[in-house]
Enzyme design. Sequence first.
Site, PDB file in Angstrom:
ATOM      1  N   ALA A   1      76.650  21.805 107.323  1.00  0.00           N
ATOM      2  CA  ALA A   1      76.592  22.667 106.137  1.00  0.00           C
ATOM      3  C   ALA A   1      76.604  21.833 104.858  1.00  0.00           C
ATOM      4  O   ALA A   1      75.877  22.139 103.896  1.00  0.00           O
ATOM      5  CB  ALA A   1      77.754  23.656 106.144  1.00  0.00           C
ATOM      6  N   ASP A   2      77.415  20.794 104.804  1.00  0.00           N
ATOM      7  CA  ASP A   2      77.453  19.926 103.630  1.00  0.00           C
ATOM      8  C   ASP A   2      76.105  19.243 103.412  1.00  0.00           C
ATOM      9  O   ASP A   2      75.613  19.160 102.286  1.00  0.00           O
ATOM     10  CB  ASP A   2      78.540  18.862 103.792  1.00  0.00           C
ATOM     11  CG  ASP A   2      79.927  19.389 103.464  1.00  0.00           C
ATOM     12  OD1 ASP A   2      80.064  20.116 102.473  1.00  0.00           O
ATOM     13  OD2 ASP A   2      80.869  19.075 104.202  1.00  0.00           O
ATOM     14  N   ALA A   3      75.525  18.721 104.498  1.00  0.00           N
ATOM     15  CA  ALA A   3      74.261  17.998 104.377  1.00  0.00           C
ATOM     16  C   ALA A   3      73.136  18.919 103.926  1.00  0.00           C
ATOM     17  O   ALA A   3      72.347  18.577 103.031  1.00  0.00           O
ATOM     18  CB  ALA A   3      73.907  17.342 105.716  1.00  0.00           C
TER      19      ALA A   3
END
Length: 412
Positions: free
Chosen positions: A170-172
């Site tokens: 999700a961060d990437a």
Amino acid sequence: MSTGILAGYRVLDLSVAMAGPLAAMRLGDLGADVVKVEPTAGEWQRHTAAGGATGSEVNASFLSLNRNKRSLAVNLKSGEGRELLYELVRTADVFLQNYRPGVAARLGVDYETLRELRPELVYVSVSGYGETGPYAEWPGQDLLVQAMSGALFSAGRPGEPPVAAPFFLADAVTAYSAFEGVLAALLHRERTGEGQLVQVNMLDAVIAMQMQELSVHTVGGVPQTRSAEVHAHSYIRAPYGIFATADGYLSLAFADLSVLAEVLEAPGLAALDAERDGFVRRDEISAVVSAELRREDTRYWLMKLRERGIWCGPVYDYADVQTDPQVLHNGSFVTYEHPTEGTVTTPGFPYKFDRTPPDVRRSAPLTGQHTDELLTELGVSGERRDELVRRGVVRAGEVRLDPAGDEVVVSP
């Protein structure tokens, strides 16, 4: 000096953790002057061990997300600190932050405030679930967003917990969504002269990346399911997944069942229709393939399957990835020298340009390493600088020799 595509653009990175810093680093990789504006104690990510890799003074996680940046260490809770930031904003093209809702306004660095100083500013706000709405105050953490986006429901077997992505998916995805948003907003500004507010949230970013899967559900009306046997995607026909061999694992995708039946010496597969049975009998098919692949080692099966044009590949650990011949050929990793951590190797650039290639111009900065440099660029006198340091408004660096005694490095 940068010769990259974004040379001449200045980005102020006030973000922490992964999504924001990764987006800002990508802009720096393309040549932008990225200034990491952080507290005088340094961003917390500097001091939080990633998998136990603490580093000498800077941990591995911070090193991986903050190359090609300069560090300005300033106390934004002080009036003088904010005024310094405002001076910097007047020279900036992009402002990036991922504060919790309301924090930017309390610090006086919200979009409405900064656009008065710099109407052309592209202001990027990254959040977990959106700036407003019922979940606006919830923590936007990677695993939580993976779960809420529907992405995990297909992963794993019925009766067992879903399986999360083995990296911060999700961060990437959010980082690249913000990166994309910045580039589009800068293009708009080039055409119109207008800055604007760009809002990116983790939940929407991961939902948008599932455009095929979610559309099969919303348009095609096909329910989302999980398989009892090895299967990597709820809407792909079997066999499709990771299978054990005699000595390890291999990945298998979109195999012609009649050809696969010959290679595996499993005639029962040849009688099946891939497009029909591949969906409705996928557990049965996967079970047969699993049993047969365990008979020989991975190297044997990769050779046999590839000879017949069946899509397959090894399952690498990180050590394997680093030594893979294609990875070496591509130059997928970059290596640079850091004043406290020595030789640093991290993943490189996911794109190539023949005229303006990305490069590593700066190692991940130490806290306040470039404070003096940036204050000088803003026209701050040495006397004022000393007074700001004395009162803790900023943290500046000092010059010292490296262990070899022949190179000057800047350290806080």
